[in-house]
Each structure stands twice: as C-alpha cells, then as structure tokens.
Design a protein around this motif. Structure first.
Motif, PDB file in Angstrom:
ATOM      1  N   LEU A 144      29.701  37.195  30.163  1.00  0.00           N
ATOM      2  CA  LEU A 144      29.350  36.324  29.044  1.00  0.00           C
ATOM      3  C   LEU A 144      28.350  37.002  28.119  1.00  0.00           C
ATOM      4  CD1 LEU A 144      28.788  32.971  30.975  1.00  0.00           C
ATOM      5  CD2 LEU A 144      30.791  33.596  29.631  1.00  0.00           C
ATOM      6  N   SER A 145      28.512  36.744  26.821  1.00  0.00           N
ATOM      7  CA  SER A 145      27.569  37.266  25.831  1.00  0.00           C
ATOM      8  C   SER A 145      27.316  36.181  24.799  1.00  0.00           C
ATOM      9  CB  SER A 145      28.148  38.513  25.158  1.00  0.00           C
ATOM     10  OG  SER A 145      27.262  38.995  24.179  1.00  0.00           O
ATOM     11  N   HIS A 146      26.047  35.748  24.692  1.00  0.00           N
ATOM     12  CA  HIS A 146      25.708  34.692  23.746  1.00  0.00           C
ATOM     13  C   HIS A 146      24.241  34.807  23.363  1.00  0.00           C
ATOM     14  CE1 HIS A 146      25.882  30.878  21.673  1.00  0.00           C
ATOM     15  NE2 HIS A 146      24.846  30.450  22.360  1.00  0.00           N
ATOM     16  N   GLU A 147      23.988  34.907  22.045  1.00  0.00           N
ATOM     17  CA  GLU A 147      22.619  34.981  21.521  1.00  0.00           C
ATOM     18  C   GLU A 147      21.812  36.080  22.222  1.00  0.00           C
ATOM     19  OE1 GLU A 147      21.047  31.068  21.916  1.00  0.00           O
ATOM     20  OE2 GLU A 147      22.169  30.289  20.190  1.00  0.00           O
ATOM     21  N   ASP A 148      22.347  37.289  22.206  1.00  0.00           N
ATOM     22  CA  ASP A 148      21.687  38.474  22.781  1.00  0.00           C
ATOM     23  C   ASP A 148      21.481  38.376  24.294  1.00  0.00           C
ATOM     24  OD1 ASP A 148      21.484  39.614  20.248  1.00  0.00           O
ATOM     25  OD2 ASP A 148      19.607  38.563  19.851  1.00  0.00           O
ATOM     26  N   ARG A 149      22.160  37.450  24.932  1.00  0.00           N
ATOM     27  CA  ARG A 149      22.061  37.325  26.391  1.00  0.00           C
ATOM     28  C   ARG A 149      23.391  37.754  27.008  1.00  0.00           C
ATOM     29  NH1 ARG A 149      23.575  33.161  29.645  1.00  0.00           N
ATOM     30  NH2 ARG A 149      23.901  31.816  27.834  1.00  0.00           N
ATOM     31  N   TYR A 150      23.326  38.590  28.042  1.00  0.00           N
ATOM     32  CA  TYR A 150      24.534  39.072  28.716  1.00  0.00           C
ATOM     33  C   TYR A 150      24.391  38.825  30.210  1.00  0.00           C
ATOM     34  CZ  TYR A 150      28.183  42.216  30.410  1.00  0.00           C
ATOM     35  OH  TYR A 150      29.292  42.734  31.032  1.00  0.00           O
ATOM     36  N   GLU A 151      25.434  38.273  30.816  1.00  0.00           N
ATOM     37  CA  GLU A 151      25.393  38.068  32.265  1.00  0.00           C
ATOM     38  C   GLU A 151      26.797  38.164  32.847  1.00  0.00           C
ATOM     39  OE1 GLU A 151      24.350  34.091  33.575  1.00  0.00           O
ATOM     40  OE2 GLU A 151      24.671  33.330  31.553  1.00  0.00           O
ATOM     41  N   GLU A 152      26.857  38.551  34.110  1.00  0.00           N
ATOM     42  CA  GLU A 152      28.122  38.659  34.830  1.00  0.00           C
ATOM     43  C   GLU A 152      28.119  37.658  35.981  1.00  0.00           C
ATOM     44  OE1 GLU A 152      28.668  42.691  36.025  1.00  0.00           O
ATOM     45  OE2 GLU A 152      29.078  43.398  33.985  1.00  0.00           O
ATOM     46  N   LEU A 153      29.189  36.859  36.056  1.00  0.00           N
ATOM     47  CA  LEU A 153      29.291  35.818  37.077  1.00  0.00           C
ATOM     48  C   LEU A 153      30.517  36.064  37.949  1.00  0.00           C
ATOM     49  CD1 LEU A 153      28.559  32.746  34.769  1.00  0.00           C
ATOM     50  CD2 LEU A 153      26.935  33.926  36.251  1.00  0.00           C
ATOM     51  N   GLN A 154      30.329  35.966  39.252  1.00  0.00           N
ATOM     52  CA  GLN A 154      31.431  36.159  40.190  1.00  0.00           C
ATOM     53  C   GLN A 154      32.378  34.963  40.128  1.00  0.00           C
ATOM     54  OE1 GLN A 154      31.362  38.918  42.692  1.00  0.00           O
ATOM     55  NE2 GLN A 154      33.526  38.409  42.818  1.00  0.00           N
ATOM     56  N   MET A 155      33.671  35.224  39.965  1.00  0.00           N
ATOM     57  CA  MET A 155      34.653  34.145  39.953  1.00  0.00           C
ATOM     58  C   MET A 155      35.051  33.794  41.388  1.00  0.00           C
ATOM     59  SD  MET A 155      36.971  35.241  36.633  1.00  0.00           S
ATOM     60  CE  MET A 155      37.730  33.626  36.425  1.00  0.00           C
ATOM     61  N   ILE A 156      35.414  32.530  41.607  1.00  0.00           N
ATOM     62  CA  ILE A 156      35.732  32.021  42.946  1.00  0.00           C
ATOM     63  C   ILE A 156      37.236  32.086  43.165  1.00  0.00           C
ATOM     64  CG2 ILE A 156      35.553  30.016  44.472  1.00  0.00           C
ATOM     65  CD1 ILE A 156      33.266  29.050  42.549  1.00  0.00           C
ATOM     66  N   TYR A 157      37.645  32.447  44.383  1.00  0.00           N
ATOM     67  CA  TYR A 157      39.078  32.479  44.687  1.00  0.00           C
ATOM     68  C   TYR A 157      39.500  31.167  45.340  1.00  0.00           C
ATOM     69  CZ  TYR A 157      43.684  34.035  46.084  1.00  0.00           C
ATOM     70  OH  TYR A 157      45.041  34.153  46.216  1.00  0.00           O
ATOM     71  N   SER A 158      40.564  30.550  44.799  1.00  0.00           N
ATOM     72  CA  SER A 158      41.093  29.304  45.340  1.00  0.00           C
ATOM     73  C   SER A 158      42.349  29.603  46.156  1.00  0.00           C
ATOM     74  CB  SER A 158      41.426  28.334  44.200  1.00  0.00           C
ATOM     75  OG  SER A 158      42.194  27.256  44.683  1.00  0.00           O
ATOM     76  N   LEU A 159      42.279  29.370  47.467  1.00  0.00           N
ATOM     77  CA  LEU A 159      43.441  29.605  48.330  1.00  0.00           C
ATOM     78  C   LEU A 159      44.573  28.634  48.009  1.00  0.00           C
ATOM     79  CD1 LEU A 159      41.690  30.267  51.754  1.00  0.00           C
ATOM     80  CD2 LEU A 159      43.087  31.886  50.464  1.00  0.00           C
ATOM     81  N   SER A 160      44.226  27.401  47.663  1.00  0.00           N
ATOM     82  CA  SER A 160      45.253  26.388  47.404  1.00  0.00           C
ATOM     83  C   SER A 160      46.033  26.681  46.125  1.00  0.00           C
ATOM     84  CB  SER A 160      44.614  24.997  47.318  1.00  0.00           C
ATOM     85  OG  SER A 160      43.635  24.968  46.299  1.00  0.00           O
ATOM     86  N   HIS A 161      45.358  27.287  45.121  1.00  0.00           N
ATOM     87  CA  HIS A 161      46.028  27.554  43.852  1.00  0.00           C
ATOM     88  C   HIS A 161      46.308  29.041  43.626  1.00  0.00           C
ATOM     89  CE1 HIS A 161      44.388  23.514  43.094  1.00  0.00           C
ATOM     90  NE2 HIS A 161      45.403  23.385  42.263  1.00  0.00           N
ATOM     91  N   HIS A 162      45.886  29.880  44.566  1.00  0.00           N
ATOM     92  CA  HIS A 162      46.095  31.327  44.452  1.00  0.00           C
ATOM     93  C   HIS A 162      45.602  31.854  43.107  1.00  0.00           C
ATOM     94  CE1 HIS A 162      48.348  31.161  48.155  1.00  0.00           C
ATOM     95  NE2 HIS A 162      49.169  30.267  47.638  1.00  0.00           N
ATOM     96  N   GLU A 163      44.360  31.549  42.809  1.00  0.00           N
ATOM     97  CA  GLU A 163      43.801  31.968  41.529  1.00  0.00           C
ATOM     98  C   GLU A 163      42.297  32.149  41.652  1.00  0.00           C
ATOM     99  OE1 GLU A 163      44.089  28.985  38.523  1.00  0.00           O
ATOM    100  OE2 GLU A 163      42.932  27.535  39.655  1.00  0.00           O
ATOM    101  N   TYR A 164      41.767  32.966  40.763  1.00  0.00           N
ATOM    102  CA  TYR A 164      40.323  33.055  40.582  1.00  0.00           C
ATOM    103  C   TYR A 164      39.932  32.097  39.470  1.00  0.00           C
ATOM    104  CZ  TYR A 164      39.980  37.198  43.518  1.00  0.00           C
ATOM    105  OH  TYR A 164      40.005  38.054  44.579  1.00  0.00           O
ATOM    106  N   PHE A 165      38.797  31.414  39.638  1.00  0.00           N
ATOM    107  CA  PHE A 165      38.377  30.488  38.591  1.00  0.00           C
ATOM    108  C   PHE A 165      36.856  30.372  38.589  1.00  0.00           C
ATOM    109  CE2 PHE A 165      38.172  27.756  42.248  1.00  0.00           C
ATOM    110  CZ  PHE A 165      37.197  26.814  41.950  1.00  0.00           C
ATOM    111  N   ILE A 166      36.361  29.799  37.505  1.00  0.00           N
ATOM    112  CA  ILE A 166      34.941  29.482  37.409  1.00  0.00           C
ATOM    113  C   ILE A 166      34.803  28.310  36.448  1.00  0.00           C
ATOM    114  CG2 ILE A 166      34.452  31.084  35.508  1.00  0.00           C
ATOM    115  CD1 ILE A 166      31.765  31.688  36.988  1.00  0.00           C
TER     116      ILE A 166
END
Length: 392
Positions: free
Chosen positions: A50-72
């Motif tokens: 994410l990048s917003h107003e000079d702020r940058y951060e990285e967030l780990q996405m969660i894996y959903s076994l039921s939907h076979h997807e990464y999400f946040i």
C-alpha cells in the motif's frame, strides 16, 4: 443459562465494537475493501503493498482453504495506491482502475467514491506485463443522421481497432450522388482487413487496401485507431477527431487530441474515388462541375503513436460532434465513468451534440465562423457519430 447470556453479551460487544470501528473509519472517509487473488492451492506468500500520503507498508495476505484464494480485508482511503507482490512477479487487480504513480509504475488505486463491493469474490489476477502488452478496447458507438436513411457517417469496432468515416456531403450538391455508399463500404472493408490480416499492418496500410477494394465512388474523411501492445496508432485524414483522457490527480484529464487536417476552414482533406457506372446512371441532378471525381493519388494523412494504459478513455467523433460540443463538455461527461457505462457516455455526448446542432447556443463551429468573419449563430446541423472506448 448463564453461559447463553454470556455468549449473547460477547456477541453484542463484538457487534458494537465493529459498528463503532466502521463508523470511525467512515468519518475518516475510508471504505472497507476485500482484495482477493485466486491461485488454487499454490501456497507461497502474497503481499499487499500500500502507498498513501507518503506512507508505504506491506501486509501479508491470508490464504482461505475453503475458497482456495489469498485475501485481505481492510479499510482504505480513496486514492490509496496498491500492488500485489508474489514470489517472482508483481500483479495488478483487474477489478480496480490503474494509473501511473510518481515513479511512472502502473499501480491499482482506490476510487472516490468507492463503487465496488467485494463479498467473497474469487478473482484471477493478471500479471503486470500481460496487462501492459495485451490491451483491448471496450467500445460503444452511437450515430444519428441529419436526414433519415441518409447517414453519410460510417464506423466499425473491433477489440483492437476502431474506425470512423464521414462521407463528404458537398459531393451530392456537385454531382447529385451521396457519399454514403463510399464511406460505409470503406469502413466495412477496413473491418474485414483487420479481422483477417494475420500480420500486424499500419492503419494507413489498412486504408490503402480498403480503398483499392472499394467499388463505390465518393469522398470521405476518416480516422482509424489501432492498439498494438501498449501503443495506440492513429491515422487521420480530414476533420474527424480523437480525444484521449487519462485518470490523473483525482480526475480524468485530456492528455492527447488529434488536429483537423484541412485545406482551409470547413474544407477538410478527404479520400475520394471516381463514381462507378451504376452511380452515374442514378444521379438525381446534373453536374455543376465538369468531369468526374478523381481517384486520390496519395493518402496524405496525419499519423500518430501514443502510449496508452488500462483505464484510458478514447472519444472519437465526426465533425458533427466536434463542431457542436466543446472539449471541456466532453471531458465533463467522461468524468462520469465508471459510474456511467461506456454506452451511457456515448449516449450523453450524442444527445448533447444533437441538441446543440439544432439550437442557438455557442458552439465550436460558431466560434470558427466568427474567426473567419462569417455570420453564424448556434450549432451546425450534420450527421453525428461518436465512439467511446475504454482501454482494458
């Protein structure tokens, strides 16, 4: 009973905390987003950057076994820029608009106001290089004739190429033969060529091939625009026009516009071909000029090449649009996207041009007539055709 009351109390507190949290975020003009990427059971880390107003951060996405997807799921400010990183690639989310950041990199961003709601959606993410080099048009065209059944404007649409032509009306007054058949056949031939051609050829070559195979005579202006990878190639002869709008600094702005190619005011360059025998036999008035239309020896068109990006919007119109609607008015309509669809945009531009062509309000044509010291009030009645295309 006490355990039941305790569970109810905990749920009430949780609901209240969520409500308070949501209310607080909405006051800060944030919206809840669920960003997901469907990658089957390939278990390796995905990061939301994410990048917003000079702020940058990285967030780990969660894996959903039921939907076979990464999400946040998280609350985000409008204009927040983001990309998704995996082990060996950078990804763009196809459900969000894109723009260039300050480093000239293509990123997704959160719109304002937010129009998208993600509820357990499994979305396939497309790699960045695929997005950049395999662009297509999503297009809609609207047209209305000045005289019913006598529309000399013509067009064609494909996923990679769009074309528009305006049969020159003055030919009828000189020869008694409409340019309708010529302009329509020219565009039909162009569409056949770009659909059948395996090798990539220029817009000018498409027009030349189409011109050589056209059987009807007449005269017409034209504009062709073709996508090749992330480049837009444009060939323009006459007074049709193309406007390119791009999202920048919170709104869609005009970043490119073709220029009319004219001998002098209201006399555009045009491609012409001599009439065939059938046309000559059916003419309704006598010649006011000696001889016949001559074949164009050369196509002296203006050629352009522009880099485009997903989310760019093209507005292509005949002079029936551009003589009656100011660029600023077209831009105001384009800003309604994506709340308004591509079809909505083309309808709005068409109806505004039609209204102006029949009214007494100021128009670009009136301004140019004034510059030429010729008296004129209001719009210019004409065939009107507009194409609106979004680059995907």
């Amino acid at each position: 009973m006490s355990e039941l009351y305790l569970l109810k109390a905990i749920r009430s507190i949780q609901n209240f905390m969520y409500y308070a949290h949501a209310k607080s975020n909405r006051k800060k003009q944030k919206s809840l987003h669920r960003i997901s990427v469907n990658k089957g059971c390939t278990l390796f880390p995905y990061l939301l950057c994410l990048s917003h107003e000079d702020r940058y951060e990285e967030l780990q996405m969660i894996y959903s076994l039921s939907h076979h997807e990464y999400f946040i799921e998280l609350w985000l400010h409008p204009e927040t820029e983001f990309i998704i990183k995996s082990k060996d690639s950078t990804l763009l989310h196809p459900e969000y608009p894109t723009k260039l950041n300050t480093s000239k990199e293509l990123v997704n961003f959160i719109e304002s106001p937010t129009l998208k709601h993600f509820n357990m959606i499994c979305t396939i993410i497309t790699p960045l290089n695929h997005q950049k080099f395999n662009l297509e048009f999503t297009s809609n065209c609207k047209t209305i004739p000045k005289i019913p059944e006598q529309n000399e404007d013509a067009y064609f649409l494909t996923s990679k190429t769009i074309g528009i032509a305006d049969g020159v009306g003055g030919i009828f007054y000189d020869f008694g033969i409409s340019s309708k058949d010529f302009s329509h056949e020219l565009m039909q031939k162009c569409k056949s060529i770009v659909s059948e051609e395996k090798d990539v050829i220029s817009c000018k070559e498409v027009i030349k091939k189409a011109y050589n195979s056209v059987s009807n005579g007449g005269s017409s202006t034209y504009l062709l625009a073709s996508l090749k990878k992330n480049r837009l190639y444009v060939s323009n002869l006459g007074d049709c026009g193309l406007l390119l709008f791009r999202y920048s600094d919170g709104s869609r702005k005009l970043v490119f516009q073709t220029s009319a190619k004219q001998y002098n005011f209201n006399t555009p360059f045009q491609i012409s071909k001599e009439f065939n025998k059938k046309q000559l036999c059916s003419r309704s008035v006598s010649y006011s000029m000696s001889g016949n239309l001559m074949n164009s020896k050369d196509i002296d068109s203006d050629e352009y090449c522009i880099t485009v990006y997903p989310g760019d919007i093209l507005v292509v119109g005949t002079d029936g649009v551009l003589d009656n609607v100011y660029t600023e008015e077209i831009q105001k309509i384009v800003k309604l996207f994506p709340k308004a669809s591509v079809e909505d945009l083309s309808n709005k531009i068409l109806f505004l041009a039609k209204k102006r062509s029949q009214g007494k309000e100021n128009t670009p044509f009136q301004d140019r007539m004034k510059e030429a010291n010729q008296p004129w009030v209001g719009g210019k009645p004409d065939d009107i055709t507009v194409i609106v295309s979004v680059v995907r």
